[in-house]
Design a protein around this motif. Structure first.
Motif, PDB file in Angstrom:
ATOM      1  N   TRP A 301       0.846  -1.177   0.000  1.00  0.00           N
ATOM      2  CA  TRP A 301       0.000   0.000   0.000  1.00  0.00           C
ATOM      3  C   TRP A 301       0.892   1.241   0.000  1.00  0.00           C
ATOM      4  O   TRP A 301       1.985   1.245   0.578  1.00  0.00           O
ATOM      5  CB  TRP A 301      -0.892   0.024   1.241  1.00  0.00           C
ATOM      6  CG  TRP A 301      -2.028  -0.965   1.166  1.00  0.00           C
ATOM      7  CD1 TRP A 301      -3.320  -0.715   0.795  1.00  0.00           C
ATOM      8  CD2 TRP A 301      -1.972  -2.363   1.489  1.00  0.00           C
ATOM      9  NE1 TRP A 301      -4.068  -1.872   0.852  1.00  0.00           N
ATOM     10  CE2 TRP A 301      -3.259  -2.903   1.273  1.00  0.00           C
ATOM     11  CE3 TRP A 301      -0.950  -3.206   1.923  1.00  0.00           C
ATOM     12  CZ2 TRP A 301      -3.556  -4.250   1.481  1.00  0.00           C
ATOM     13  CZ3 TRP A 301      -1.240  -4.550   2.125  1.00  0.00           C
ATOM     14  CH2 TRP A 301      -2.530  -5.053   1.918  1.00  0.00           C
ATOM     15  N   GLU A 303       0.808   5.471   0.781  1.00  0.00           N
ATOM     16  CA  GLU A 303       0.140   6.647   1.330  1.00  0.00           C
ATOM     17  C   GLU A 303       1.056   7.835   1.111  1.00  0.00           C
ATOM     18  O   GLU A 303       2.267   7.746   1.342  1.00  0.00           O
ATOM     19  CB  GLU A 303      -0.126   6.460   2.826  1.00  0.00           C
ATOM     20  CG  GLU A 303      -0.987   7.547   3.461  1.00  0.00           C
ATOM     21  CD  GLU A 303      -0.184   8.753   3.969  1.00  0.00           C
ATOM     22  OE1 GLU A 303      -0.803   9.761   4.334  1.00  0.00           O
ATOM     23  OE2 GLU A 303       1.058   8.679   3.986  1.00  0.00           O
ATOM     24  N   GLN A 340      -8.604  -1.836   2.331  1.00  0.00           N
ATOM     25  CA  GLN A 340      -7.982  -0.519   2.265  1.00  0.00           C
ATOM     26  C   GLN A 340      -7.560  -0.211   0.829  1.00  0.00           C
ATOM     27  O   GLN A 340      -6.978  -1.050   0.141  1.00  0.00           O
ATOM     28  CB  GLN A 340      -6.747  -0.498   3.175  1.00  0.00           C
ATOM     29  CG  GLN A 340      -5.915   0.771   3.118  1.00  0.00           C
ATOM     30  CD  GLN A 340      -6.504   1.907   3.934  1.00  0.00           C
ATOM     31  OE1 GLN A 340      -7.464   1.712   4.679  1.00  0.00           O
ATOM     32  NE2 GLN A 340      -5.933   3.085   3.790  1.00  0.00           N
ATOM     33  N   THR A 344      -3.508   5.758  -1.040  1.00  0.00           N
ATOM     34  CA  THR A 344      -4.222   6.816  -0.324  1.00  0.00           C
ATOM     35  C   THR A 344      -3.445   8.106  -0.513  1.00  0.00           C
ATOM     36  O   THR A 344      -2.261   8.187  -0.147  1.00  0.00           O
ATOM     37  CB  THR A 344      -4.353   6.498   1.171  1.00  0.00           C
ATOM     38  OG1 THR A 344      -5.085   5.276   1.331  1.00  0.00           O
ATOM     39  CG2 THR A 344      -5.066   7.614   1.901  1.00  0.00           C
ATOM     40  N   GLN A 364      -8.246  14.002   1.257  1.00  0.00           N
ATOM     41  CA  GLN A 364      -7.886  12.588   1.134  1.00  0.00           C
ATOM     42  C   GLN A 364      -8.722  11.903   0.064  1.00  0.00           C
ATOM     43  O   GLN A 364      -9.920  12.139  -0.069  1.00  0.00           O
ATOM     44  CB  GLN A 364      -8.081  11.880   2.478  1.00  0.00           C
ATOM     45  CG  GLN A 364      -7.652  10.417   2.454  1.00  0.00           C
ATOM     46  CD  GLN A 364      -7.572   9.827   3.832  1.00  0.00           C
ATOM     47  OE1 GLN A 364      -7.015  10.433   4.751  1.00  0.00           O
ATOM     48  NE2 GLN A 364      -8.117   8.628   3.998  1.00  0.00           N
ATOM     49  N   ARG A 365      -8.039  11.008  -0.649  1.00  0.00           N
ATOM     50  CA  ARG A 365      -8.719  10.273  -1.725  1.00  0.00           C
ATOM     51  C   ARG A 365      -8.055   8.901  -1.893  1.00  0.00           C
ATOM     52  O   ARG A 365      -6.830   8.785  -1.819  1.00  0.00           O
ATOM     53  CB  ARG A 365      -8.620  11.058  -3.023  1.00  0.00           C
ATOM     54  CG  ARG A 365      -9.456  10.507  -4.164  1.00  0.00           C
ATOM     55  CD  ARG A 365      -9.428  11.455  -5.346  1.00  0.00           C
ATOM     56  NE  ARG A 365      -8.168  11.410  -6.068  1.00  0.00           N
ATOM     57  CZ  ARG A 365      -7.620  12.462  -6.685  1.00  0.00           C
ATOM     58  NH1 ARG A 365      -8.208  13.638  -6.634  1.00  0.00           N
ATOM     59  NH2 ARG A 365      -6.485  12.328  -7.342  1.00  0.00           N
ATOM     60  N   GLY A 366      -8.850   7.872  -2.097  1.00  0.00           N
ATOM     61  CA  GLY A 366      -8.326   6.541  -2.361  1.00  0.00           C
ATOM     62  C   GLY A 366      -8.231   6.273  -3.854  1.00  0.00           C
ATOM     63  O   GLY A 366      -9.072   6.728  -4.633  1.00  0.00           O
TER      64      GLY A 366
END
Length: 594
Positions: A301, A303, A340, A344, A364-366
């Motif tokens: 992931w 971020e 998740q 991110t 914030q945006r996924g």
């Protein structure tokens, strides 16, 4: 391998934890490192969160980095809540936030640092080998459940990529927070131009070298010197550390010396939460994004956030993210982490306001991928006659010339009538000539408000960062074709190819990733320079947010006269546009949601 497992640790009960200070961990070559271990009071076997680095494990954040602590807790007071803050240390987790949730926290001083003996060699392969042994030592202890996770910022993040590529059996997950994965390209040299970061950073580490002893600070919890117990002379300290600046300066090409400090990311197989910083131009950005995209892990992931590089590591936002990840992979908690978003982003927005102000907010945006699947790769062509950026190539060839000791040449895109989002990696193709046998190219992507003032942002290591930056030494222009992408050129840096003065050369320049939404009426610009970017606005000398002058690049300066002799790098440079010399800026434009 390290010494036999310790079946019992001496400890004291403090603030709801079993705390063991200066636990010896002996390496296979006989050198003893020291660890502080924080465990739950209840007997049991728990997952381990480990950090290993050179910042002295007993050094108080609040004391040694008082200015940064003051700004961080002023802006995010929740950091002070739910903990005594007695064990806060620079760039590592607060054990009081983790031990009650069933974790063991281990902080290790690296070889030759803090309370650990040996010859210190920072940013080195030797440290990575030690880290491997420490991971295996922790995984075999009777109080460990065999699952070791790595955690930490910057130095403590960078070494995670490297040790993970060695695949220690007990390593089960990593959270490299703003930590480089390629020490040649992201610490020592930027585009082949030597960074002065080491020169500024290393002297600050002297009070943390093992043997500084009574001359240095003391651990507020034990009263012991953080870099002791012995106190050595300056000459003895010098003999006990590798002169890293001299070593790096002597090796300007990516030769075998760097083999052990450029992580083979394809061999990283454990789950990863990689956290980067949009304002981390020079260290705290590229490595985490490259790590995410290139790692062999199936479970990974990304971020990306903003502000100072330590801030969100300690905020409730950051700690919650970290805990959910480790709970899932180290403790087996079914908390929905598998749902998740893979990416991110804290997308940076400019709030129109006072002209030229340091401004912005984050939304914030996924996302599912990096780069974003819906990216519209957009080429803006440089126009030497008029200093513009435009959407179509120019038919007529012309050039502009600049003095590398000055402000360079700035090419501006006209203000748009709608907001434009730019999120992703950037690049530039330039056709240049030099009046000498080489040229250093510094690229700065900038935004100007309707009044003509530049908009800058609080960055990882500087409070006046532009949108994005890139660097390339023209003699290092050769690409690694297999690893290059149209939007992310990759240079081999294994050969130096001088220029013939006056001849035109094609350069592909990597610009580190960014994210910004440019409001309608604002203008984007590309500056081509021969030296570091310098913020032209007012500097608040009382601001203690960072430890370095905040003129746009923080400690990542490129001004070593041995690396950049004036007779070579102060020659006139021409940028050619049009007529087949289609110099351009490649932007990742993200279309507005429908």
């Amino acid at each position: 391998m390290p010494n036999a497992a310790l079946h019992e640790l001496n400890f004291e009960i403090r603030d709801g934890m079993r705390v063991s200070w200066d636990v010896p961990v002996t390496m296979s070559d006989g050198v003893t490192l020291r660890a502080d271990i924080f465990r739950p009071i209840e007997e049991g076997r728990y997952p381990v969160i480990m950090s290993y680095g050179c910042y002295a494990k007993g050094l108080s954040f609040q004391e040694a980095y008082a200015g940064q602590w003051e700004v961080m807790t002023r802006d995010f007071p929740a950091i002070m809540q739910g903990t005594s803050n007695k064990y806060q240390c620079w760039e590592v987790i607060d054990p009081e936030r983790w031990v009650p949730d069933g974790y063991i926290v281990i902080r290790l001083d690296s070889r030759g640092a803090g309370r650990s003996e040996g010859v210190q060699s920072v940013w080195s392969e030797e440290e990575i080998k030690d880290y491997y042994e420490c991971i295996e030592w922790a995984g075999e202890q009777p109080w460990s459940n065999g699952n070791v996770g790595l955690h930490g910022i910057s130095y403590y993040g960078a070494n995670q990529w490297h040790v993970a590529s060695l695949q220690p059996p007990h390593l089960k997950a990593i959270i490299p927070w703003e930590g480089t994965s390629d020490w040649y390209r992201e610490v020592f040299y930027h585009g082949g131009i030597r960074s002065g970061f080491l020169d500024l950073w290393l002297p600050r580490q002297l009070p943390m070298q093992h043997g500084y002893g009574e001359r240095g600070r003391k651990n507020p919890n034990t009263g012991e010197p953080v870099a002791g117990p012995e106190t050595l002379t300056d000459e003895e300290l010098a003999r006990n550390r590798v002169d890293k600046v001299a070593e790096v300066r002597a090796r300007p090409l990516a030769d075998d010396y760097y083999h052990g400090v450029i992580a083979d990311l394809s061999k990283v197989s454990v789950p990863i939460l990689s956290a980067a910083n949009w304002g981390g131009q020079g260290l705290h950005l590229r490595g985490n994004i490259e790590g995410f995209t290139q790692a062999g892990s199936q479970d990974k992931w990304l971020e990306v956030h903003g502000l100072e590089h330590w801030t969100h590591y300690y905020t409730p936002y950051g700690v919650d993210l970290q805990k959910r990840f480790f709970d899932y992979f180290l403790r087996g908690v079914d908390n929905g982490w598998d749902k998740q978003p893979k990416v991110t982003l804290q997308v940076r927005h400019i709030d129109p306001g006072a002209k030229g102000s340091i401004t912005g907010r984050f939304v914030q945006r996924g996302e599912d991928t990096w780069p974003l699947e819906r990216t519209e790769w957009t080429r803006l062509y440089l126009q030497a006659n008029g200093a513009g950026l435009q959407n179509e190539p120019i038919e007529t060839s012309t050039y502009c010339e600049y003095d590398p000791t000055g402000a360079g040449a700035t090419f501006t895109w006209p203000a748009q009538d709608k907001d434009i989002e730019i999120t992703g990696p950037l690049a530039a193709k330039l056709f240049i000539s030099s009046s000498t046998i080489d040229a250093d190219i510094f690229l700065v992507v900038r935004v100007f408000d309707p009044f003509g003032a530049e908009v800058v942002f609080r960055g990882a290591m500087d409070i006046h960062t532009p949108v994005a930056q890139g660097w390339l030494r023209a003699s290092h222009r050769r690409l690694d074709v297999e690893r290059s992408l149209p939007y992310r050129p990759y240079h081999s840096h294994t050969v130096k190819e001088p220029l013939v003065p006056g001849e035109i050369y094609e350069l592909d320049v990597e610009i580190w990733p960014t994210s910004v939404v440019i409001p309608a009426g604002y203008r984007l610009a590309l500056t081509v320079r021969g030296k570091d970017y310098e913020y032209e606005g007012e500097i608040d000398q009382s601001d203690k947010t960072h430890r370095y002058p905040s003129r746009g690049v923080g400690p990542f300066v490129h001004n070593d006269p041995l690396d950049r002799p004036s007779e070579i790098f102060n020659g006139k440079v021409r940028v050619y546009t049009g007529g087949g010399y289609d110099s351009c800026l490649i932007l990742p434009v993200i279309p507005a949601a429908q």
